[in-house]
Write a protein that holds these residues in place. Structure first.
Motif, PDB file in Angstrom:
ATOM      1  N   LYS A  81      63.205  47.092  56.759  1.00 44.57           N
ATOM      2  CA  LYS A  81      62.523  46.113  57.615  1.00 44.57           C
ATOM      3  C   LYS A  81      61.123  46.548  58.062  1.00 44.57           C
ATOM      4  CE  LYS A  81      63.789  43.122  61.447  1.00 44.57           C
ATOM      5  NZ  LYS A  81      64.804  42.861  62.458  1.00 44.57           N
ATOM      6  N   LYS A  82      60.923  47.834  58.319  1.00 42.69           N
ATOM      7  CA  LYS A  82      59.645  48.334  58.845  1.00 42.69           C
ATOM      8  C   LYS A  82      58.788  49.041  57.788  1.00 42.69           C
ATOM      9  CE  LYS A  82      60.631  47.405  63.202  1.00 42.69           C
ATOM     10  NZ  LYS A  82      59.923  46.446  63.989  1.00 42.69           N
ATOM     11  N   VAL A  83      59.079  48.830  56.514  1.00 41.52           N
ATOM     12  CA  VAL A  83      58.357  49.540  55.453  1.00 41.52           C
ATOM     13  C   VAL A  83      56.868  49.202  55.456  1.00 41.52           C
ATOM     14  CG1 VAL A  83      58.702  47.872  53.573  1.00 41.52           C
ATOM     15  CG2 VAL A  83      58.533  50.314  53.060  1.00 41.52           C
ATOM     16  N   HIS A  84      56.505  48.030  55.966  1.00 40.13           N
ATOM     17  CA  HIS A  84      55.091  47.649  55.976  1.00 40.13           C
ATOM     18  C   HIS A  84      54.248  48.636  56.794  1.00 40.13           C
ATOM     19  CE1 HIS A  84      56.784  45.654  59.546  1.00 40.13           C
ATOM     20  NE2 HIS A  84      55.575  45.745  60.061  1.00 40.13           N
ATOM     21  N   VAL A  85      54.841  49.284  57.791  1.00 31.78           N
ATOM     22  CA  VAL A  85      54.110  50.272  58.589  1.00 31.78           C
ATOM     23  C   VAL A  85      53.703  51.450  57.710  1.00 31.78           C
ATOM     24  CG1 VAL A  85      54.272  51.856  60.555  1.00 31.78           C
ATOM     25  CG2 VAL A  85      55.298  49.573  60.710  1.00 31.78           C
ATOM     26  N   LEU A  86      54.616  51.944  56.882  1.00 28.12           N
ATOM     27  CA  LEU A  86      54.307  53.033  55.955  1.00 28.12           C
ATOM     28  C   LEU A  86      53.282  52.581  54.917  1.00 28.12           C
ATOM     29  CD1 LEU A  86      54.760  55.892  54.897  1.00 28.12           C
ATOM     30  CD2 LEU A  86      56.781  55.052  53.691  1.00 28.12           C
ATOM     31  N   VAL A  87      53.438  51.366  54.439  1.00 32.03           N
ATOM     32  CA  VAL A  87      52.504  50.816  53.446  1.00 32.03           C
ATOM     33  C   VAL A  87      51.088  50.779  54.020  1.00 32.03           C
ATOM     34  CG1 VAL A  87      51.857  48.675  52.259  1.00 32.03           C
ATOM     35  CG2 VAL A  87      54.218  49.490  52.160  1.00 32.03           C
ATOM     36  N   TYR A  88      50.940  50.282  55.242  1.00 32.72           N
ATOM     37  CA  TYR A  88      49.618  50.221  55.876  1.00 32.72           C
ATOM     38  C   TYR A  88      49.065  51.622  56.136  1.00 32.72           C
ATOM     39  CZ  TYR A  88      50.759  45.296  56.860  1.00 32.72           C
ATOM     40  OH  TYR A  88      51.098  43.969  56.765  1.00 32.72           O
ATOM     41  N   ALA A  89      49.925  52.562  56.519  1.00 31.96           N
ATOM     42  CA  ALA A  89      49.474  53.928  56.807  1.00 31.96           C
ATOM     43  C   ALA A  89      48.966  54.628  55.543  1.00 31.96           C
ATOM     44  CB  ALA A  89      50.610  54.728  57.429  1.00 31.96           C
ATOM     45  N   GLN A  90      49.495  54.277  54.391  1.00 32.79           N
ATOM     46  CA  GLN A  90      49.073  54.909  53.136  1.00 32.79           C
ATOM     47  C   GLN A  90      47.705  54.437  52.660  1.00 32.79           C
ATOM     48  OE1 GLN A  90      52.127  54.008  50.298  1.00 32.79           O
ATOM     49  NE2 GLN A  90      53.326  55.829  50.790  1.00 32.79           N
ATOM     50  N   ILE A  91      47.302  53.255  53.033  1.00 28.72           N
ATOM     51  CA  ILE A  91      46.074  52.655  52.472  1.00 28.72           C
ATOM     52  C   ILE A  91      44.838  53.545  52.638  1.00 28.72           C
ATOM     53  CG2 ILE A  91      44.453  50.711  52.676  1.00 28.72           C
ATOM     54  CD1 ILE A  91      46.941  48.903  52.996  1.00 28.72           C
ATOM     55  N   PRO A  92      44.536  54.069  53.826  1.00 28.85           N
ATOM     56  CA  PRO A  92      43.332  54.923  53.918  1.00 28.85           C
ATOM     57  C   PRO A  92      43.420  56.162  53.028  1.00 28.85           C
ATOM     58  CG  PRO A  92      44.235  54.450  56.115  1.00 28.85           C
ATOM     59  CD  PRO A  92      45.182  53.895  55.120  1.00 28.85           C
ATOM     60  N   PHE A  93      44.606  56.741  52.902  1.00 27.87           N
ATOM     61  CA  PHE A  93      44.774  57.924  52.060  1.00 27.87           C
ATOM     62  C   PHE A  93      44.604  57.572  50.588  1.00 27.87           C
ATOM     63  CE2 PHE A  93      47.169  58.757  55.932  1.00 27.87           C
ATOM     64  CZ  PHE A  93      46.574  59.940  56.335  1.00 27.87           C
ATOM     65  N   ARG A  94      45.128  56.424  50.183  1.00 26.53           N
ATOM     66  CA  ARG A  94      44.971  55.982  48.794  1.00 26.53           C
ATOM     67  C   ARG A  94      43.499  55.740  48.473  1.00 26.53           C
ATOM     68  NH1 ARG A  94      49.328  54.342  45.793  1.00 26.53           N
ATOM     69  NH2 ARG A  94      51.351  54.218  46.804  1.00 26.53           N
ATOM     70  N   LEU A  95      42.768  55.146  49.416  1.00 26.70           N
ATOM     71  CA  LEU A  95      41.338  54.907  49.207  1.00 26.70           C
ATOM     72  C   LEU A  95      40.562  56.223  49.151  1.00 26.70           C
ATOM     73  CD1 LEU A  95      40.845  51.835  51.566  1.00 26.70           C
ATOM     74  CD2 LEU A  95      40.754  51.814  49.068  1.00 26.70           C
ATOM     75  N   LEU A  96      40.839  57.131  50.073  1.00 26.07           N
ATOM     76  CA  LEU A  96      40.141  58.416  50.124  1.00 26.07           C
ATOM     77  C   LEU A  96      40.415  59.259  48.882  1.00 26.07           C
ATOM     78  CD1 LEU A  96      38.474  60.482  51.814  1.00 26.07           C
ATOM     79  CD2 LEU A  96      40.666  61.316  52.686  1.00 26.07           C
ATOM     80  N   LEU A  97      41.667  59.269  48.425  1.00 28.17           N
ATOM     81  CA  LEU A  97      42.063  60.118  47.302  1.00 28.17           C
ATOM     82  C   LEU A  97      42.015  59.398  45.956  1.00 28.17           C
ATOM     83  CD1 LEU A  97      45.039  61.794  49.166  1.00 28.17           C
ATOM     84  CD2 LEU A  97      42.832  62.846  48.637  1.00 28.17           C
ATOM     85  N   VAL A  98      41.601  58.137  45.964  1.00 28.22           N
ATOM     86  CA  VAL A  98      41.466  57.302  44.763  1.00 28.22           C
ATOM     87  C   VAL A  98      42.780  57.241  43.988  1.00 28.22           C
ATOM     88  CG1 VAL A  98      39.989  56.742  42.787  1.00 28.22           C
ATOM     89  CG2 VAL A  98      39.052  58.077  44.669  1.00 28.22           C
ATOM     90  N   ILE A  99      43.821  56.805  44.701  1.00 28.80           N
ATOM     91  CA  ILE A  99      45.139  56.606  44.091  1.00 28.80           C
ATOM     92  C   ILE A  99      45.549  55.161  44.361  1.00 28.80           C
ATOM     93  CG2 ILE A  99      47.561  57.314  44.083  1.00 28.80           C
ATOM     94  CD1 ILE A  99      46.604  60.090  44.986  1.00 28.80           C
ATOM     95  N   PRO A 100      45.265  54.239  43.429  1.00 29.49           N
ATOM     96  CA  PRO A 100      45.563  52.826  43.674  1.00 29.49           C
ATOM     97  C   PRO A 100      47.062  52.533  43.717  1.00 29.49           C
ATOM     98  CG  PRO A 100      44.722  53.141  41.446  1.00 29.49           C
ATOM     99  CD  PRO A 100      44.662  54.473  42.135  1.00 29.49           C
ATOM    100  N   SER A 101      47.416  51.568  44.541  1.00 31.36           N
ATOM    101  CA  SER A 101      48.810  51.124  44.602  1.00 31.36           C
ATOM    102  C   SER A 101      49.236  50.482  43.294  1.00 31.36           C
ATOM    103  CB  SER A 101      48.997  50.141  45.759  1.00 31.36           C
ATOM    104  OG  SER A 101      48.833  50.806  46.985  1.00 31.36           O
ATOM    105  N   LEU A 102      48.291  49.841  42.614  1.00 32.00           N
ATOM    106  CA  LEU A 102      48.578  49.327  41.266  1.00 32.00           C
ATOM    107  C   LEU A 102      48.522  50.539  40.338  1.00 32.00           C
ATOM    108  CD1 LEU A 102      46.487  46.018  41.138  1.00 32.00           C
ATOM    109  CD2 LEU A 102      48.958  46.223  40.934  1.00 32.00           C
ATOM    110  N   SER A 103      49.564  51.346  40.394  1.00 34.36           N
ATOM    111  CA  SER A 103      49.549  52.654  39.741  1.00 34.36           C
ATOM    112  C   SER A 103      49.451  52.583  38.226  1.00 34.36           C
ATOM    113  CB  SER A 103      50.781  53.456  40.150  1.00 34.36           C
ATOM    114  OG  SER A 103      51.945  52.713  39.937  1.00 34.36           O
ATOM    115  N   ILE A 104      49.689  51.440  37.672  1.00 29.26           N
ATOM    116  CA  ILE A 104      49.559  51.277  36.225  1.00 29.26           C
ATOM    117  C   ILE A 104      48.094  51.059  35.822  1.00 29.26           C
ATOM    118  CG2 ILE A 104      49.944  48.779  36.157  1.00 29.26           C
ATOM    119  CD1 ILE A 104      51.798  49.366  33.718  1.00 29.26           C
TER     120      ILE A 104
END
Length: 148
Positions: A83-106
C-alpha cells in the motif's frame, strides 16, 4: 475500481522493470565471476586505498549501494502491491537522477543495442523515465473525487 486497476498495473510494470534491473545486475557480475555487491565493496576498498577515498567518491559509492539495495526492496514491494510503496518509489527518484539509473531499466540496454551513444538521449530517457514513474503513482494514489 479504475484506481485499483491503475495502481495494480503501475506496481506490476515498475516492479517487473526493477526485477529486470536486478537480474541484469546479477547476470553481469556472475558472468564476470564476481559476487554481486560484495565484489563492488571490495573493488571500492582497493580503489579508495590506491587513489584515496575522497568524500565525493565515497559518497557516490555509498549512494549507489543504498540505491541498489532499495531497488531490491522496491521490486518485491511493488510486485506485492504494498500500500505505501509509492513512498519508496518517490524517495528513489533523486538517487536515480543523480546516479543516472533510469526506472525504465531496459532503456540503456535498448540504447546500446540500437547503437545510440548520445548523452542527450540518455539524459532524456532518464528524465522521461522518472516522470513516467512518478506520474503513474501520482495517478494511482490521487484520491478520487466524490460526487455531492
Amino acid at each position: 475500481m479504475k484506481k485499483t486497476l491503475i495502481r495494480n498495473v503501475a506496481c506490476y510494470f515498475w516492479g517487473a522493470l526493477d526485477m529486470f534491473y536486478i537480474i541484469r545486475y546479477l547476470w553481469i557480475d556472475i558472468v564476470q565471476r564476481r559476487i554481486p555487491l560484495i565484489s563492488d565493496v571490495i573493488d571500492f576498498s582497493h580503489m579508495s586505498a590506491e587513489y584515496g577515498g575522497e568524500f565525493y567518491i565515497t559518497t557516490m559509492f555509498l549512494l549507489s549501494l543504498v540505491l541498489n539495495v532499495s531497488i531490491v526492496f522496491s521490486a518485491v514491494l511493488l510486485l506485492l502491491r504494498w500500500k505505501k510503496v509509492h513512498v519508496l518509489v518517490y524517495a528513489q527518484i533523486p538517487f536515480r537522477l543523480l546516479l543516472v539509473i533510469p526506472s525504465l531499466s531496459i532503456a540503456p540496454w535498448l540504447l546500446k543495442n540500437f547503437d545510440i551513444h548520445s548523452l542527450f538521449a540518455l539524459v532524456f530517457v532518464l528524465i522521461v523515465s522518472e516522470l513516467l514513474k512518478m506520474g503513474s503513482f501520482v495517478l494511482a494514489t490521487k484520491p478520487c473525487a466524490t460526487k455531492s
